[in-house]
Design a protein around this motif. Structure first.
Motif, PDB file in Angstrom:
ATOM      1  N   MET A   1      57.838 -14.690   2.825  1.00 36.27           N
ATOM      2  CA  MET A   1      56.713 -15.583   3.106  1.00 36.27           C
ATOM      3  C   MET A   1      57.102 -17.040   2.910  1.00 36.27           C
ATOM      4  O   MET A   1      56.662 -17.918   3.664  1.00 36.27           O
ATOM      5  N   ALA A   2      57.940 -17.321   1.911  1.00 29.91           N
ATOM      6  CA  ALA A   2      58.425 -18.690   1.740  1.00 29.91           C
ATOM      7  C   ALA A   2      59.305 -19.093   2.917  1.00 29.91           C
ATOM      8  O   ALA A   2      59.275 -20.246   3.369  1.00 29.91           O
ATOM      9  N   GLY A   3      60.084 -18.142   3.450  1.00 31.47           N
ATOM     10  CA  GLY A   3      60.919 -18.421   4.613  1.00 31.47           C
ATOM     11  C   GLY A   3      60.105 -18.808   5.832  1.00 31.47           C
ATOM     12  O   GLY A   3      60.551 -19.608   6.670  1.00 31.47           O
TER      13      GLY A   3
ATOM     14  N   TYR B   1      49.780 -16.313   0.626  1.00 30.33           N
ATOM     15  CA  TYR B   1      49.237 -16.882   1.867  1.00 30.33           C
ATOM     16  C   TYR B   1      48.363 -18.101   1.571  1.00 30.33           C
ATOM     17  O   TYR B   1      48.451 -19.133   2.249  1.00 30.33           O
ATOM     18  N   LEU B   2      47.524 -17.989   0.528  1.00 26.72           N
ATOM     19  CA  LEU B   2      46.633 -19.097   0.168  1.00 26.72           C
ATOM     20  C   LEU B   2      47.403 -20.330  -0.274  1.00 26.72           C
ATOM     21  O   LEU B   2      47.142 -21.444   0.195  1.00 26.72           O
ATOM     22  N   PHE B   3      48.351 -20.126  -1.190  1.00 26.58           N
ATOM     23  CA  PHE B   3      48.982 -21.279  -1.831  1.00 26.58           C
ATOM     24  C   PHE B   3      50.206 -21.808  -1.093  1.00 26.58           C
ATOM     25  O   PHE B   3      50.568 -22.974  -1.254  1.00 26.58           O
ATOM     26  N   ILE B   4      50.869 -20.973  -0.301  1.00 28.72           N
ATOM     27  CA  ILE B   4      52.000 -21.476   0.486  1.00 28.72           C
ATOM     28  C   ILE B   4      51.499 -22.299   1.670  1.00 28.72           C
ATOM     29  O   ILE B   4      51.975 -23.415   1.918  1.00 28.72           O
TER      30      ILE B   4
ATOM     31  N   GLY C   1      40.690 -23.705   1.264  1.00 26.75           N
ATOM     32  CA  GLY C   1      40.553 -24.834   0.352  1.00 26.75           C
ATOM     33  C   GLY C   1      41.682 -25.013  -0.633  1.00 26.75           C
ATOM     34  O   GLY C   1      41.716 -26.013  -1.366  1.00 26.75           O
ATOM     35  N   ALA C   2      42.620 -24.065  -0.682  1.00 24.46           N
ATOM     36  CA  ALA C   2      43.754 -24.191  -1.589  1.00 24.46           C
ATOM     37  C   ALA C   2      44.758 -25.189  -1.019  1.00 24.46           C
ATOM     38  O   ALA C   2      44.880 -25.343   0.201  1.00 24.46           O
ATOM     39  N   PRO C   3      45.500 -25.908  -1.880  1.00 27.25           N
ATOM     40  CA  PRO C   3      46.501 -26.850  -1.380  1.00 27.25           C
ATOM     41  C   PRO C   3      47.686 -26.136  -0.755  1.00 27.25           C
ATOM     42  O   PRO C   3      48.059 -25.040  -1.191  1.00 27.25           O
ATOM     43  N   ALA C   4      48.278 -26.718   0.282  1.00 31.77           N
ATOM     44  CA  ALA C   4      49.478 -26.163   0.914  1.00 31.77           C
ATOM     45  C   ALA C   4      50.696 -26.609   0.103  1.00 31.77           C
ATOM     46  O   ALA C   4      51.131 -27.760   0.223  1.00 31.77           O
ATOM     47  N   LEU C   5      51.244 -25.704  -0.704  1.00 34.58           N
ATOM     48  CA  LEU C   5      52.318 -26.058  -1.630  1.00 34.58           C
ATOM     49  C   LEU C   5      53.693 -25.621  -1.152  1.00 34.58           C
ATOM     50  O   LEU C   5      54.692 -25.907  -1.805  1.00 34.58           O
ATOM     51  N   GLY C   6      53.767 -24.933  -0.017  1.00 36.25           N
ATOM     52  CA  GLY C   6      55.056 -24.450   0.457  1.00 36.25           C
ATOM     53  C   GLY C   6      55.637 -23.423  -0.505  1.00 36.25           C
ATOM     54  O   GLY C   6      54.925 -22.617  -1.105  1.00 36.25           O
ATOM     55  N   GLY C   7      56.953 -23.478  -0.693  1.00 37.45           N
ATOM     56  CA  GLY C   7      57.617 -22.519  -1.562  1.00 37.45           C
ATOM     57  C   GLY C   7      57.100 -22.539  -2.986  1.00 37.45           C
ATOM     58  O   GLY C   7      57.090 -21.512  -3.670  1.00 37.45           O
TER      59      GLY C   7
END
Length: 456
Positions: free
Chosen positions: A38-40, A179-182, A187-193
């Protein structure tokens, strides 16, 4: 020839204990795989950040887990001695130790997160994401350490199913949280890896909560406030510390090998990683059987039944060797096809196929030393575990691997990465021999000496 301590009746309880442990390990391994995939999807830098962060925090986590594993044989021994009223103290005092360990590890990982930002030669985006991941995952460490305590305590009672349940719940919950945080959904921030670190921290607490409910259902009064008892905490730590260092020694030796082979090129590193990934999956089988062995041996020793301890150990060893033969055969037969799951690069597939042959060769030694180490845990003989691990990995495998891989000191030509795998076979064979030698000495002790050993 009659086998003196093998009993077919012992196979069923060993397998009943080992099967849920294996499934729990499989669920946790699957979580790491999902994190990487998912990080990829977020980007190559995000995937690299998850991998780099793992190289920092996973050894720290394993050290804490190794320390708390001593609770399992202590509980099993107490139950064998019919000290049922006193086993709850191992849970409550283990929780104090878990929280102290968590604070120590949180400080260590926070320091690592700051050090990553100052490392020369690391791309700024990679350093930022790795640091953010570490600063997120550290908040899950108290939950993870409490999970380990409760798991060890329940496994000491022979209840291995709750860890399996917690593992699968963690695996299922981990996917939507990633899925939410990456990607930043709902409403969750997009934090990537770094979002994998947030998700993993939440999952640690969820798994701990699942184990809490399991403990409450099993023994409603086991969880209650109890003041810190330094003597008991120190006893658990004293028995657990050598085992924790042994686990750390093993993990770090493989990390050092990965660093040493880096100059050999991307193909070599990739082929080695594929073979190590397969080896890790296969290793879960004897590891699970080892947990079952610790429980059965610990319970028998607590009862003062030395013959039952020998039966459990010998039967587990025979079972592990049978599984090792099957795994070795599967690796040899599938060595050309298994790497296709990981890559379509023909050069990587060819090297991984070769390395899987070495993986097949050391299955017998690996199974022997795993069951033997688990038996030593049942005897609380963790100092021997540390000494054997130190000799096998750092005094034999690593120096011999370097000599075979990079020089002509032993053979006329360097063997490259294959030299490390040959050295690993020899190191594990040495570990198997030393473990059996140590067990032979322990199993000759009279009942009074064994009782004094497990109660000191």
């Amino acid at each position: 020839m009659k086998v003196p301590y093998f009993q077919a009746a012992e196979i069923r309880p060993l397998c009943a204990l080992a099967a849920p442990v294996f499934l729990a390990q499989l669920a946790q391994t699957s979580m790491a795989f999902v994190d990487t995939v998912m990080a990829g999807r977020a980007g190559a830098v995000d995937m690299a950040a998850v991998a780099v962060a793992g190289s920092f925090w996973v050894p720290a986590m394993l050290f804490g887990q190794g320390m708390l594993m001593s609770i399992t044989p202590l509980v099993a021994q107490a139950l064998g001695a019919d000290s049922r009223g006193g086993v709850g103290r191992f849970l409550r005092q283990g929780a104090w130790l878990a929280l102290l360990l968590a604070l120590l590890l949180m400080g260590l990982i926070y320091g690592m997160s700051l050090a990553v930002l100052r490392m020369d030669g690391v791309e700024p985006d990679l350093a930022r994401l790795t640091s953010a991941y570490l600063q997120a995952i550290l908040w899950g460490l108290p939950g993870l350490m409490l999970y380990c305590v409760q798991r060890a305590w329940l496994e000491g009672h022979g209840r291995t199913q709750p860890a399996m349940l917690a593992g699968f719940i963690g695996f299922i919950v981990n996917i939507p949280l990633n899925y939410l945080f990456i990607f930043g959904r709902m409403g969750a921030p997009a934090l990537g890896g770094a979002g994998c670190g947030v998700a993993s921290a939440v999952v640690c607490w969820i798994m701990s909560l699942v184990m809490f409910v399991s403990v409450r259902r099993f023994q409603p009064r086991a969880w209650r406030f109890e003041a810190l008892r330094p003597a008991l905490v120190l006893r658990v730590a004293r028995i657990g510390l050598p085992g924790a260092f042994a686990l750390l020694v093993e993990v770090l030796s493989f990390a050092v090998i990965a660093v040493l082979i880096a100059p050999l090129g991307t193909t070599v590193v990739a082929g080695h990683q594929v073979a190590m990934s397969v080896a890790g999956l296969v290793f879960m089988l004897p590891l699970s059987l080892g947990v079952a062995t610790t429980i059965r041996v610990g319970r028998a020793l607590g009862e003062g039944n030395l013959n039952a301890a020998r039966v459990a150990r010998f039967t587990a060893l025979c079972l592990a060797l049978a599984v090792a033969v099957l795994c070795a055969a599967a690796l040899l037969i599938g060595r050309s096809f298994i790497p296709l799951v990981y890559t379509d690069d023909t050069a990587v597939i060819a090297l991984a196929s070769t390395l899987l042959v070495y993986d097949a060769v050391y299955q017998i030694s690996d199974a022997t030393q795993v069951v033997g180490m688990a038996t030593l845990r049942g005897y609380n003989d963790t100092r021997a575990i540390f000494g054997i691990a130190l000799v096998s990995y750092w005094l034999i495998s690593l120096p011999l691997g370097c000599a075979l891989a990079f020089s002509g000191w032993i053979l006329p030509w360097p063997l490259g990465v294959e030299g490390f795998w040959i050295a690993l076979i020899l190191g594990l064979s040495c570990a198997a021999f030393l473990v059996l030698w140590r067990l032979a000495r322990l199993e000759r002790l009279p009942r009074e000496a064994v009782w004094a050993r497990i109660n000191r």
